[in-house]
Structure formats: C-alpha cells, structure tokens
Design a protein around this motif. Structure first.
Motif, PDB file in Angstrom:
ATOM      1  N   PRO A  63      -5.090  10.947  -8.017  1.00 36.42           N
ATOM      2  CA  PRO A  63      -4.344  10.007  -7.173  1.00 36.42           C
ATOM      3  C   PRO A  63      -4.374   8.572  -7.727  1.00 36.42           C
ATOM      4  CG  PRO A  63      -5.770  11.405  -5.838  1.00 36.42           C
ATOM      5  CD  PRO A  63      -6.170  11.623  -7.267  1.00 36.42           C
ATOM      6  N   ILE A  64      -3.186   7.952  -7.759  1.00 35.62           N
ATOM      7  CA  ILE A  64      -3.064   6.554  -8.180  1.00 35.62           C
ATOM      8  C   ILE A  64      -2.572   5.692  -7.016  1.00 35.62           C
ATOM      9  CG2 ILE A  64      -1.882   4.964  -9.742  1.00 35.62           C
ATOM     10  CD1 ILE A  64      -1.707   7.234 -11.766  1.00 35.62           C
ATOM     11  N   LEU A  65      -1.526   6.138  -6.334  1.00 33.55           N
ATOM     12  CA  LEU A  65      -1.029   5.448  -5.140  1.00 33.55           C
ATOM     13  C   LEU A  65      -1.056   6.429  -3.979  1.00 33.55           C
ATOM     14  CD1 LEU A  65       2.194   3.739  -6.633  1.00 33.55           C
ATOM     15  CD2 LEU A  65      -0.046   2.695  -6.325  1.00 33.55           C
ATOM     16  N   TRP A  66      -1.681   6.030  -2.878  1.00 30.00           N
ATOM     17  CA  TRP A  66      -1.691   6.929  -1.730  1.00 30.00           C
ATOM     18  C   TRP A  66      -1.814   6.171  -0.417  1.00 30.00           C
ATOM     19  CZ3 TRP A  66      -6.241   6.582  -4.744  1.00 30.00           C
ATOM     20  CH2 TRP A  66      -7.416   6.228  -4.066  1.00 30.00           C
ATOM     21  N   ARG A  67      -1.528   6.911   0.658  1.00 28.34           N
ATOM     22  CA  ARG A  67      -1.684   6.395   2.020  1.00 28.34           C
ATOM     23  C   ARG A  67      -2.624   7.315   2.779  1.00 28.34           C
ATOM     24  NH1 ARG A  67       3.097   6.545   6.541  1.00 28.34           N
ATOM     25  NH2 ARG A  67       3.096   8.705   5.820  1.00 28.34           N
ATOM     26  N   HIS A  68      -3.562   6.717   3.525  1.00 27.63           N
ATOM     27  CA  HIS A  68      -4.473   7.471   4.381  1.00 27.63           C
ATOM     28  C   HIS A  68      -4.223   7.069   5.817  1.00 27.63           C
ATOM     29  CE1 HIS A  68      -8.673   7.877   6.263  1.00 27.63           C
ATOM     30  NE2 HIS A  68      -8.121   9.072   6.247  1.00 27.63           N
ATOM     31  N   VAL A  69      -3.981   8.052   6.676  1.00 24.27           N
ATOM     32  CA  VAL A  69      -3.795   7.785   8.109  1.00 24.27           C
ATOM     33  C   VAL A  69      -5.171   7.597   8.731  1.00 24.27           C
ATOM     34  CG1 VAL A  69      -2.891   8.653  10.277  1.00 24.27           C
ATOM     35  CG2 VAL A  69      -1.681   9.132   8.138  1.00 24.27           C
ATOM     36  N   GLY A  83      -6.803   6.546  12.137  1.00 23.73           N
ATOM     37  CA  GLY A  83      -6.576   6.266  13.546  1.00 23.73           C
ATOM     38  C   GLY A  83      -5.094   6.073  13.806  1.00 23.73           C
ATOM     39  N   GLU A  84      -4.737   4.879  14.305  1.00 29.89           N
ATOM     40  CA  GLU A  84      -3.353   4.577  14.639  1.00 29.89           C
ATOM     41  C   GLU A  84      -2.656   3.744  13.565  1.00 29.89           C
ATOM     42  OE1 GLU A  84      -1.832   5.865  17.268  1.00 29.89           O
ATOM     43  OE2 GLU A  84      -3.714   6.922  17.746  1.00 29.89           O
ATOM     44  N   THR A  85      -3.297   3.595  12.408  1.00 31.62           N
ATOM     45  CA  THR A  85      -2.697   2.748  11.374  1.00 31.62           C
ATOM     46  C   THR A  85      -2.778   3.436  10.020  1.00 31.62           C
ATOM     47  OG1 THR A  85      -2.611   0.473  10.529  1.00 31.62           O
ATOM     48  CG2 THR A  85      -4.791   1.461  10.754  1.00 31.62           C
ATOM     49  N   ASP A  86      -2.337   2.732   8.981  1.00 30.74           N
ATOM     50  CA  ASP A  86      -2.295   3.277   7.624  1.00 30.74           C
ATOM     51  C   ASP A  86      -3.144   2.428   6.694  1.00 30.74           C
ATOM     52  OD1 ASP A  86      -0.333   5.361   8.118  1.00 30.74           O
ATOM     53  OD2 ASP A  86       1.127   3.739   8.321  1.00 30.74           O
ATOM     54  N   ILE A  87      -3.845   3.097   5.809  1.00 31.92           N
ATOM     55  CA  ILE A  87      -4.583   2.437   4.736  1.00 31.92           C
ATOM     56  C   ILE A  87      -3.927   2.863   3.422  1.00 31.92           C
ATOM     57  CG2 ILE A  87      -6.822   2.052   3.657  1.00 31.92           C
ATOM     58  CD1 ILE A  87      -6.699   1.226   6.612  1.00 31.92           C
ATOM     59  N   PHE A  88      -3.509   1.890   2.620  1.00 30.31           N
ATOM     60  CA  PHE A  88      -2.885   2.166   1.327  1.00 30.31           C
ATOM     61  C   PHE A  88      -3.847   1.785   0.213  1.00 30.31           C
ATOM     62  CE2 PHE A  88       0.644   1.483   4.235  1.00 30.31           C
ATOM     63  CZ  PHE A  88       1.509   2.522   3.918  1.00 30.31           C
ATOM     64  N   ALA A  89      -3.792   2.536  -0.880  1.00 31.49           N
ATOM     65  CA  ALA A  89      -4.705   2.276  -1.992  1.00 31.49           C
ATOM     66  C   ALA A  89      -3.960   2.335  -3.316  1.00 31.49           C
ATOM     67  CB  ALA A  89      -5.849   3.286  -1.993  1.00 31.49           C
ATOM     68  N   VAL A  90      -4.360   1.438  -4.231  1.00 28.49           N
ATOM     69  CA  VAL A  90      -3.835   1.409  -5.595  1.00 28.49           C
ATOM     70  C   VAL A  90      -5.016   1.594  -6.537  1.00 28.49           C
ATOM     71  CG1 VAL A  90      -2.552   0.095  -7.328  1.00 28.49           C
ATOM     72  CG2 VAL A  90      -2.001  -0.176  -4.891  1.00 28.49           C
ATOM     73  N   ASN A  91      -5.031   2.720  -7.209  1.00 36.46           N
ATOM     74  CA  ASN A  91      -6.114   3.062  -8.139  1.00 36.46           C
ATOM     75  C   ASN A  91      -5.669   2.662  -9.544  1.00 36.46           C
ATOM     76  OD1 ASN A  91      -8.343   4.171  -9.397  1.00 36.46           O
ATOM     77  ND2 ASN A  91      -7.646   6.288  -9.190  1.00 36.46           N
ATOM     78  N   GLY A  92      -6.014   1.461  -9.961  1.00 42.29           N
ATOM     79  CA  GLY A  92      -5.577   0.949 -11.250  1.00 42.29           C
ATOM     80  C   GLY A  92      -5.032  -0.459 -11.104  1.00 42.29           C
ATOM     81  N   ARG A  93      -4.427  -0.956 -12.177  1.00 46.12           N
ATOM     82  CA  ARG A  93      -3.979  -2.351 -12.210  1.00 46.12           C
ATOM     83  C   ARG A  93      -2.455  -2.462 -12.031  1.00 46.12           C
ATOM     84  NH1 ARG A  93      -7.337  -1.921 -16.608  1.00 46.12           N
ATOM     85  NH2 ARG A  93      -5.572  -2.106 -18.045  1.00 46.12           N
ATOM     86  N   TYR A  94      -1.893  -1.614 -11.214  1.00 40.59           N
ATOM     87  CA  TYR A  94      -0.443  -1.588 -11.067  1.00 40.59           C
ATOM     88  C   TYR A  94       0.097  -2.688 -10.157  1.00 40.59           C
ATOM     89  CZ  TYR A  94      -0.386   2.786 -13.594  1.00 40.59           C
ATOM     90  OH  TYR A  94      -0.517   3.739 -14.573  1.00 40.59           O
ATOM     91  N   ALA A  96       5.550  -0.791   2.900  1.00 43.14           N
ATOM     92  CA  ALA A  96       6.039  -1.278   4.193  1.00 43.14           C
ATOM     93  C   ALA A  96       7.017  -0.290   4.812  1.00 43.14           C
ATOM     94  CB  ALA A  96       6.696  -2.646   4.018  1.00 43.14           C
ATOM     95  N   ALA A  97       7.840   0.338   3.977  1.00 38.00           N
ATOM     96  CA  ALA A  97       8.788   1.326   4.485  1.00 38.00           C
ATOM     97  C   ALA A  97       8.087   2.578   4.979  1.00 38.00           C
ATOM     98  CB  ALA A  97       9.798   1.688   3.389  1.00 38.00           C
ATOM     99  N   LYS A  98       6.973   2.934   4.353  1.00 39.38           N
ATOM    100  CA  LYS A  98       6.241   4.128   4.769  1.00 39.38           C
ATOM    101  C   LYS A  98       5.500   3.922   6.085  1.00 39.38           C
ATOM    102  CE  LYS A  98       7.059   7.155   1.517  1.00 39.38           C
ATOM    103  NZ  LYS A  98       7.716   8.453   1.814  1.00 39.38           N
ATOM    104  N   ARG A  99       5.076   2.703   6.352  1.00 37.29           N
ATOM    105  CA  ARG A  99       4.267   2.467   7.550  1.00 37.29           C
ATOM    106  C   ARG A  99       5.120   2.289   8.804  1.00 37.29           C
ATOM    107  NH1 ARG A  99       4.179  -2.662   9.371  1.00 37.29           N
ATOM    108  NH2 ARG A  99       2.223  -2.322  10.504  1.00 37.29           N
ATOM    109  N   ASN A 100       6.401   2.060   8.642  1.00 36.17           N
ATOM    110  CA  ASN A 100       7.270   1.807   9.781  1.00 36.17           C
ATOM    111  C   ASN A 100       8.265   2.949   9.983  1.00 36.17           C
ATOM    112  OD1 ASN A 100       6.197  -0.808  10.290  1.00 36.17           O
ATOM    113  ND2 ASN A 100       7.479  -1.659   8.660  1.00 36.17           N
ATOM    114  N   GLY A 101       8.789   3.050  11.173  1.00 33.94           N
ATOM    115  CA  GLY A 101       9.839   4.027  11.424  1.00 33.94           C
ATOM    116  C   GLY A 101      11.101   3.693  10.654  1.00 33.94           C
ATOM    117  N   TYR A 102      11.302   2.415  10.400  1.00 36.66           N
ATOM    118  CA  TYR A 102      12.390   1.955   9.546  1.00 36.66           C
ATOM    119  C   TYR A 102      11.944   0.640   8.935  1.00 36.66           C
ATOM    120  CZ  TYR A 102      13.612  -1.753  12.834  1.00 36.66           C
ATOM    121  OH  TYR A 102      13.573  -2.873  13.614  1.00 36.66           O
ATOM    122  N   GLU A 103      12.573   0.253   7.847  1.00 34.54           N
ATOM    123  CA  GLU A 103      12.307  -1.038   7.210  1.00 34.54           C
ATOM    124  C   GLU A 103      13.634  -1.587   6.714  1.00 34.54           C
ATOM    125  OE1 GLU A 103       9.747  -4.185   5.522  1.00 34.54           O
ATOM    126  OE2 GLU A 103       9.595  -2.711   7.153  1.00 34.54           O
TER     127      GLU A 103
END
Length: 605
Positions: free
Chosen positions: A240-246, A248-259, A273-280
């Motif tokens: 994994p390099i880019l991922w989202r972890h749910v 509770g009621e929110t999202d945690i995003f992670a960047v593994n590397g210097r991207y 931002a688009a992934k965390r919202n119903g629309y963006e």
C-alpha cells in the motif's frame, strides 16, 4: 476522340476549378492577419496579483468557508503543497508546529471546525501526538498523513497503527518492481508503471520504489500500491502507498512515501476530498496546452552538425520534417498549440534569421489557430539584452506591428525574466511559460501583471513520475502544459537522436496520456492565461439543498469551470450553466452566471 462540346465542357470545368482554387488561396491570404497578434490586451486592465484569492486579505471570513490545518514545520515541502491546494480550492488554511498547538477552539467549535487536518507524520513525537490526532478523528475531522513516521516508530505505537488501519508490518523496507494506480482515484483512470521492456524501463522509470510494507485492516481502501517482484503487473498483495482507513465516523488517509512533496500532492488531496464526501465540487482552470519550445528556428546555423546527422540544412529540417510531424500530432489531439519562436539559436555566428521563413511560419501557424510566442533561450553566451535587441530588430523589420503576449523563460533566472519583461519590445507579454520547478505553484503570478504557467511534462520523454504528476494536476486543476524542446533537434549532442525520439514518442505519449482529458478545452498560452487569471481571482460558495447543489461565484466576469465528483448521482440539468461528462462519476460544470444550480438525480433514474 473527344467531341467539340465535351472539349468545351472539360475546359470550362478546369477553368472554374482553377479559378476557385486561386480564389480560395487569395481569400485565405487576405483573411490571414498573421501580422497582428489578436491576443494583445492592456495588462493593466487584466486581473492581477492583487486581485487573486488570498491576496491582501482578499477572502471572506474563515467561518464562511471550509478550513484545513497543516501540522508540521512551515518550511516543509508538504506544508507548501497544502497551502497552495487550499488557495486553489478557496479554502482557509492554518499551520501549527505540533498537534498540541491546535487549540480546542480550532477544532471543537462548530463553525471553526476544520474539514481536514494534514500532518507531517515524520515530525510526530510519541503517544501524546497520537492521542491528539485520535481526538481530532473522534470529533469527525478527516486526518491526512502527508507522510508517515518511521516504520520502527509505528511498530511501537499500537494506537497509531489502529488510527492508520495498519495490521502488522511485513517489511520495514522493500523495493518494488513497479507502481499500480487504481481506477477511480485520480482523473485519467488506471495506470501501471511497470514494463518488462528494459529499454523503456530505463527511459521512463523515475518513481519512488522503496518504502515500508504495511498490512492493512479490511476496512481500509487502497488507491495505489507497489508491485513486488513476483506480482509485477498484478493488483493482488500489492504494497500500500495511498489508502483510506474508515475510523469511526471519519476517514484517515495515508501516504506511504514522498508523493506529497511536489505538485502531485495537489491532485492527491483533491482525490482524497472527493472520497471523504458524498460529492465534491471545486474550481478548475480548464486549459490544455502543447508548447513547442524554440520552434520555429529561422537561421541557417549549425550547418555541418545538422547536415551530418539529418542530411539536410536547418531550415529544411524544420520546414520539411518537423513542421509536418508537429502539425500532425497537434491535429490528432485536443491540446491547443503555442510555438515559442527562436529567431536564432547562436547569436555569435554570422547566420541571421530568414525573413521569408518567418512570414511563412506566421501564416501557417495563424491558419492552424496556433499562437506564436518568443523564446528567451539561446545556445551562446550572448547577454540577454543583446539577444532581445537582435530579436526585436529582425521582427520589427518583417512584421513591425506584431506584439508578443507569451514568453518562454527557458533557463533564465527570476531576475533575468524581469529584465526581459521590462523591455518595451515585450511590454505586451501577459504570461510566462517555465519548466516546472518541483514546487506546488503550477500556475500563479510572475509579477503583479504577468502570470506564470509551468510546463509540467516533457511530451517526448514523459517519464512515469511525470505521468503520475500530470494525472494529479489534471485532477486538481483541469490543466496541463506539455512541452517539446526543438533546440535538442537543432543542436544534437553526441549519441542523441532527438528527431527520432520526437517522431516516435510525442504522438504516442499525447494520445495515451491526454486523450482521456479531451473534455477539457485545448488552449493557446494566452487563452490559458485568461482562464488562469479567472481561476486565481475566483471565489465561490456552494451548498446542498436536497438534490440540488447551489453555487455562488464571485470575483470573475468570465465563465468559471468546476469539476463535480459524485457517487451514484449524475447531473440532470444546470441552471446558469452547462455540464459534460469527463469520465465515470466525474463532470465538468461550466458556470456562466453569478448563481448556478446543479440538479442531481440518481444514476439509475
């Protein structure tokens, strides 16, 4: 035997055809006002740096807009990316050195609660910082790790692993064979940065390939991963390099590397931002540029080297080989074309530019609706002011009324660019093109009245990293500038075959990479300048009322463009504007009024 009447008929048809052919050519010549630049505007009447969003407090109150917080050193490269992204998306921005400095009023108070908190994970200091991040997440704030702490630090912190969705550390460091970007995250779809062709790999590979290997929990979604040797080309068991972890009621995003350290971070944040919202919905430039740097060349120079390499003179090479190749590529794509004229490359020899060649190219470029700018580069040590003086003297002798509105900076320093722009000869220049320098400022202002647009990729070489960055910039800004430098053909180095590279790779790279962005507008640099200025001055508000998104646009009199990303919904109509589909779940909204309403419907309706 042809009868008299047939002979007369044939002669009449030939005469009419000849007349029409000649008449068409005469009319084309009479309508081709190549001696004038239609893009000339009074720079003082155009929106300037002081009109841009965020300039001199030119923003609405923080409580009226989304807010993002960056935790880390202000000098971090990630900090600059986050701040630039906030300005481009018209968000508020605050920076703190540590999580503890973020006061409760910054995140517990309703109106002031930030939308997202970005953190430099490398600078985190133990369980206290982790506990603060947990508090932010429990309050419903999304947390983005722009970088991660060392794997050894994560191994010792169970709470941090839980926050990130990490279920064990398989390797603290592993080198992968390639990178897999999954569909649905960035605009442009799926990409696999791997090939078994060793020559292509050596030419294109410049991605970061070494990082820790984390196992993730089932409630995590991966958007990009590394391909271990035994799985190259496959999605399964990727690192994994880019991922989202749910969480509770929110999202945690992670960047593994210097991207997140360069402009790629702009697109990564927009996609998150688009992934965390119903629309963006967010503003974009909507401009796609192809820039032929140092073309056309008008002087018969470097004769022996060019003759030995290509079997023809410089002007023959540029007109008979490069012109057809460049125009064929341009016509097969949707990018707009700007050619940065190089009257001479070497200002120390006796060869001077050819006036007939200049007139020929100006006519042809105008027929193609392309723009002619001026290149600031040369291959000699001629002082800049003398080069510009020689260029001015030649151009004014041939086309005394022509004024340039775009300028290529080449290898000039900031001070040299300003010196050039101060010359009366270039007083109408309104935008400068420069090679991307690794920062987040892809577009902005060179000075108070002149914009700066970065060339973000080499159209011939277009490495893997450039491809990924281009996808990110398209996602964040709906913008690109693809450069191809013809000086490398005119002055080839030993062992280099720039002409073969250009004819072999330019068309392929543009078709493979930018065909997916054909929904955005192809523009010349001066046309793009208008859109850049509009984008930088624009401010907006948006709210959701039932199935309608209400947009209020301020700061620009021209049309404004937005990207809408939604999940399970599609636009039904746009009052005050129009829309078009870019790709699945992604739409380009053109707003023509100060207020617009985007009405959505479910995808199955």
């Amino acid at each position: 035997m042809v009868s008299r009447w047939n002979y007369i008929a044939i002669t009449a048809v030939m005469a009419v055809t000849f007349f029409l052919f000649q008449f068409t050519n005469v009319m084309l010549e009479s309508w081709n006002h190549y001696e004038e630049n239609t893009y000339v505007r009074d720079r003082q009447e155009l929106p300037g740096r002081s009109d841009a969003y965020g300039a001199d407090g030119n923003t609405a109150a923080e409580a009226e807009r989304d807010m993002v917080i960056y935790i880390g050193d202000r000098q971090d490269r990630e900090s600059r990316i986050v701040q630039t992204w906030a300005a481009y998306t018209k968000r508020g921005f605050r920076q703190y050195d540590t999580p503890a400095q973020v006061g409760e009023t910054d995140w517990k108070s309703g109106d002031n609660q930030p939308e997202m908190i970005m953190v430099n994970g490398v600078g985190l200091n133990g369980e206290t910082d982790t506990a603060s991040l947990e508090d932010f997440a429990k309050a419903g704030i999304s947390v983005v790790f722009c970088s991660l702490p060392e794997a050894a630090v994560i191994r010792e912190d169970d709470s941090l692993q839980n926050l990130l969705g990490i279920d064990g550390i398989r390797e603290e460091e592993i080198t992968v064979q390639g990178i897999h970007l999954y569909e649905g995250f960035l605009l442009g779809g799926e990409a696999v940065y791997y090939t078994e062709d060793k020559e292509e790999w050596m030419r294109k590979q410049d991605m970061e390939l070494t990082f820790p290997w984390y196992g993730l929990t089932e409630d995590s979604e991966v958007y990009m991963s590394g391909l271990p040797a035994q799985k190259a080309g496959k999605k399964e068991d990727g690192i994994p390099i880019l991922w989202r972890h749910v969480y509770g009621e929110t999202d945690i995003f992670a960047v593994n590397g210097r991207y997140m350290e360069d402009a790629a971070g702009l697109g990564i944040l927009s996609a998150m931002a688009a992934k965390r919202n119903g629309y963006e919905i967010y503003p974009v430039v909507n401009a796609q540029n192809l820039i032929a740097v140092n073309y056309p060349g008008l002087a018969e120079e470097n004769g022996e080297a060019v003759k030995n390499r290509y079997g023809r003179s410089m002007t023959e090479l540029f007109q008979d080989t490069l012109w057809p190749a460049l125009i064929a590529v341009y016509r097969q794509n949707t990018l707009g074309l700007t050619c940065m004229l190089a009257p001479q490359f070497d200002y120390e020899d006796e060869n001077r530019p050819d006036a007939e060649q200049f007139s020929y190219y100006m006519r042809r470029l105008n027929e193609e609706r392309a723009e002619t700018g001026l290149s600031g580069g040369s291959v000699s040590d001629t002082p800049l002011l003398r080069k510009l003086q020689d260029d001015r003297q030649f151009i004014e002798e041939v086309l005394p009324d022509y004024r340039f509105t775009s300028f290529y900076a080449g290898g000039l320093t900031g001070e040299e660019i300003e010196t050039a722009l101060q010359q009366a000869f270039l007083s109408d220049v309104r935008t400068v093109a420069a090679v991307y320098d690794g920062t987040g400022d892809v577009i902005g202002y060179q000075n108070d009245t002149v914009t700066r647009q970065c060339i973000v990729t080499d159209g011939v070489r277009h490495t893997y990293r450039e491809d990924f960055r281009s996808r990110c910039i398209e996602t964040a800004l709906g913008y690109t500038s693809v450069g191809v430098d013809l000086r490398e053909v005119a002055y080839p180095t030993q062992g280099q075959d720039a002409l073969t590279e250009l004819t072999s790779y330019l068309g392929w790279n543009l078709q493979q990479t930018f065909d997916g962005y054909s929904g955005f507008a192809g523009t010349t640099l001066s046309e793009s300048d208008e859109r850049v200025r509009s984008f930088l001055t624009l401010d907006y508000r948006q709210r959701r009322e039932g199935n309608a998104i209400c947009l209020n646009v301020e700061g620009t009199a021209s049309p404004a463009w937005f990207v809408l990303r939604c999940h399970g919904e599609v636009p039904a109509r746009v009052e005050g504007g129009s829309w078009k589909k870019l790709e699945e779940d992604v739409y380009l909204i053109e707003v023509q009024e100060k207020e617009a309403v985007v009405t959505l419907k479910t995808a199955r309706d």
